[in-house]
Each structure stands twice: as C-alpha cells, then as structure tokens.
Design an enzyme around this catalytic site. Structure first.
Site, mmCIF file in Angstrom:
data_model
loop_
_atom_site.group_PDB
_atom_site.id
_atom_site.type_symbol
_atom_site.label_atom_id
_atom_site.label_comp_id
_atom_site.label_asym_id
_atom_site.label_seq_id
_atom_site.Cartn_x
_atom_site.Cartn_y
_atom_site.Cartn_z
ATOM 1 N N GLY A 1 0.761 -1.242 0.000
ATOM 2 C CA GLY A 1 0.000 0.000 0.000
ATOM 3 C C GLY A 1 0.791 1.292 0.000
ATOM 4 N N GLU B 1 3.928 4.024 6.230
ATOM 5 C CA GLU B 1 2.736 3.194 6.069
ATOM 6 C C GLU B 1 1.639 4.019 5.409
ATOM 7 O OE1 GLU B 1 1.456 0.529 5.586
ATOM 8 O OE2 GLU B 1 0.646 -0.472 7.349
ATOM 9 N N ASP C 1 -5.682 1.840 10.244
ATOM 10 C CA ASP C 1 -7.114 1.592 10.359
ATOM 11 C C ASP C 1 -7.378 1.106 11.792
ATOM 12 O OD1 ASP C 1 -9.758 1.251 9.287
ATOM 13 O OD2 ASP C 1 -9.376 -0.868 9.016
ATOM 14 N N LYS D 1 -7.500 6.654 10.429
ATOM 15 C CA LYS D 1 -8.936 6.618 10.751
ATOM 16 C C LYS D 1 -9.078 6.433 12.254
ATOM 17 C CE LYS D 1 -10.307 4.026 6.585
ATOM 18 N NZ LYS D 1 -10.750 2.685 6.146
ATOM 19 N N PHE E 1 -14.067 3.413 3.821
ATOM 20 C CA PHE E 1 -13.059 2.754 2.999
ATOM 21 C C PHE E 1 -12.555 3.715 1.921
ATOM 22 C CE2 PHE E 1 -11.389 -0.119 -0.213
ATOM 23 C CZ PHE E 1 -10.646 -0.980 0.579
ATOM 24 N N VAL E 2 -11.241 3.775 1.747
ATOM 25 C CA VAL E 2 -10.656 4.645 0.725
ATOM 26 C C VAL E 2 -9.836 3.828 -0.266
ATOM 27 C CG1 VAL E 2 -10.620 6.829 1.996
ATOM 28 C CG2 VAL E 2 -8.767 5.184 2.321
ATOM 29 N N ASP F 1 -5.788 -0.227 -2.279
ATOM 30 C CA ASP F 1 -6.568 -1.041 -3.202
ATOM 31 C C ASP F 1 -7.906 -1.486 -2.638
ATOM 32 O OD1 ASP F 1 -5.280 -2.887 -1.314
ATOM 33 O OD2 ASP F 1 -6.169 -4.443 -2.562
ATOM 34 N N ARG G 1 -4.988 0.765 -7.142
ATOM 35 C CA ARG G 1 -3.728 1.299 -6.612
ATOM 36 C C ARG G 1 -3.115 2.360 -7.516
ATOM 37 N NH1 ARG G 1 -2.167 -2.012 -2.289
ATOM 38 N NH2 ARG G 1 -2.522 -4.232 -2.543
#
Ligand code: IMP
Ligand code: MG
Length: 179
Positions: free
Chosen positions: A48, A102, A106, A134, A155-156, A162, A168
């Site tokens: 990510g 990172e 979450d 978040k 959710f993003v 992804d 991505r």
C-alpha cells in the site's frame, strides 16, 4: 474527478493530487529538519505505501536510505494468536534512526504488533510516517509522528490503496460512496 466504479462499488473523489502533495511536502520539510545529520533509514511497508513512499522520499533532501518490506501474518499458537513477520528487512536497524512509512492506520493492529518487534533490534529511534489515519476505527494505540490526513471511518481507494487488488494506480484518493 468524477465518481468511479471499481468492481461492484462506487467511489467518490476525496483527496486531490494537490491535497496529497501539500501534506507530503509538509511532512518532508519536518523530517528534513528533525533528521539532519542522522542518516535515517526509511522502511516502507508494501504494497500500500509504495506511492506515498516514493513521493515522500523525493522530497527528502538530507542523507537518507530506504528499504521496502512486506508484512505477513500467520496463525501462531493459541496464546500468541496472529503473528506478524517482516519479509525483506535485510538492513541492520540496530542504532539506526528508523522511520516506518505506512499508507494507512485503520484498526492499528498491524503496526501495534510489528513495532515492538522492531524495538527488539534496538534502533537508535523509531518513528512512524503515515498518510492516512482513521481514528474512529483504531482499536490499538499507535503513536503517529508524521501524519498526512485524519479521515473518517470510510473505505478509501487510490494512491497505492486497493480494493481487492484494484485501484492502486489511481493518482488521487477516493472514498466509498454511500451505495
Ligand atoms: P490496520 O487495521 O491498521 O492493521 O490496517 C492494515 C492495512 O489494512 C493497511 O495497511 C491497509 O493496507 C489496509 N486498509 C485499511 N483500511 C483501508 C482502506 O480504507 N482502504 C484500503 N486499504 C485499507
Ligand atoms: Mg498497508
């Protein structure tokens, strides 16, 4: 930017390239100040964070190194539960100033388990650079030293993040639309 569909879900525009760029420049300026003469080692967590890591590292103007790792979780014993291990951390971090990169915090579970493992190797210091947080979803205490954005618990997608492997490559960040 318009609404996009990825697989079965619709996403709406949330953060533009300019929004992201501005935060990255701010974080990099702070790191350049804080780590002057310390030759920090950035450790980016794949997959990510690859885009954030690349853009952030380009703005770092002091002497610095970077490496990329993957975190794999597997089932440990009953008492240890999920165990997280780092794949590809071949650099010796002992006595190094380490900055973890990172994409998003979450629940905080991943980093909450991984950071103590790194501390065992006795880095000179350990800091965390995170693009998105978040707080409403976070269940494990995580101290973020350099943060891009505090976002709601939705959710993003995009900019390295992804949905089931897709999205991505989108240069902006989209947010799940109320379906
Ligand atoms: P954690 O719950 O903080 O351990 O999150 C671990 C990982 O879940 C992050 O590094 C992301 O790869 C992924 N993740 C969490 N939230 C999102 C999201 O909104 N979009 C895409 N990936 C996410
Ligand atoms: Mg991740």
């Amino acid at each position: 930017m318009a609404i996009i569909k990825v697989k079965d879900l619709e996403f709406e525009p949330y953060l533009t390239r300019e929004n992201i760029k501005a935060q990255i420049e701010r974080i990099a300026a702070q790191i350049n100040k804080d780590y002057e003469g310390k030759r920090p080692l950035f450790v980016a967590i794949l997959n990510g964070s690859f885009m954030f890591a690349a853009d952030l590292f380009k703005e770092v103007s002091i002497d610095a190194e970077i490496c990329f790792i993957k975190l794999a979780s597997y089932k440990g014993t009953k008492s240890t539960g999920q165990v997280i291990t780092a794949i590809g951390l071949d650099q010796d971090i002992h006595d190094r100033h380490v900055i973890i990169i990172e994409d998003i915090v979450d629940t905080g579970k991943t980093l909450n388990e991984f950071l103590p493992q790194l501390m065992h190797q006795q880095p000179a210091s350990l800091a965390l650079a995170v693009l998105l947080h978040k707080p409403e979803a976070t269940q494990y205490p995580i101290a973020i030293n350099y943060l891009g954005f505090t976002i709601p618990n939705k959710f993003v997608l995009g900019y390295g993040l992804d949905y089931d492997g897709l999205g991505r490559n989108i240069p902006e960040i989209y947010q799940l639309k109320e379906q």
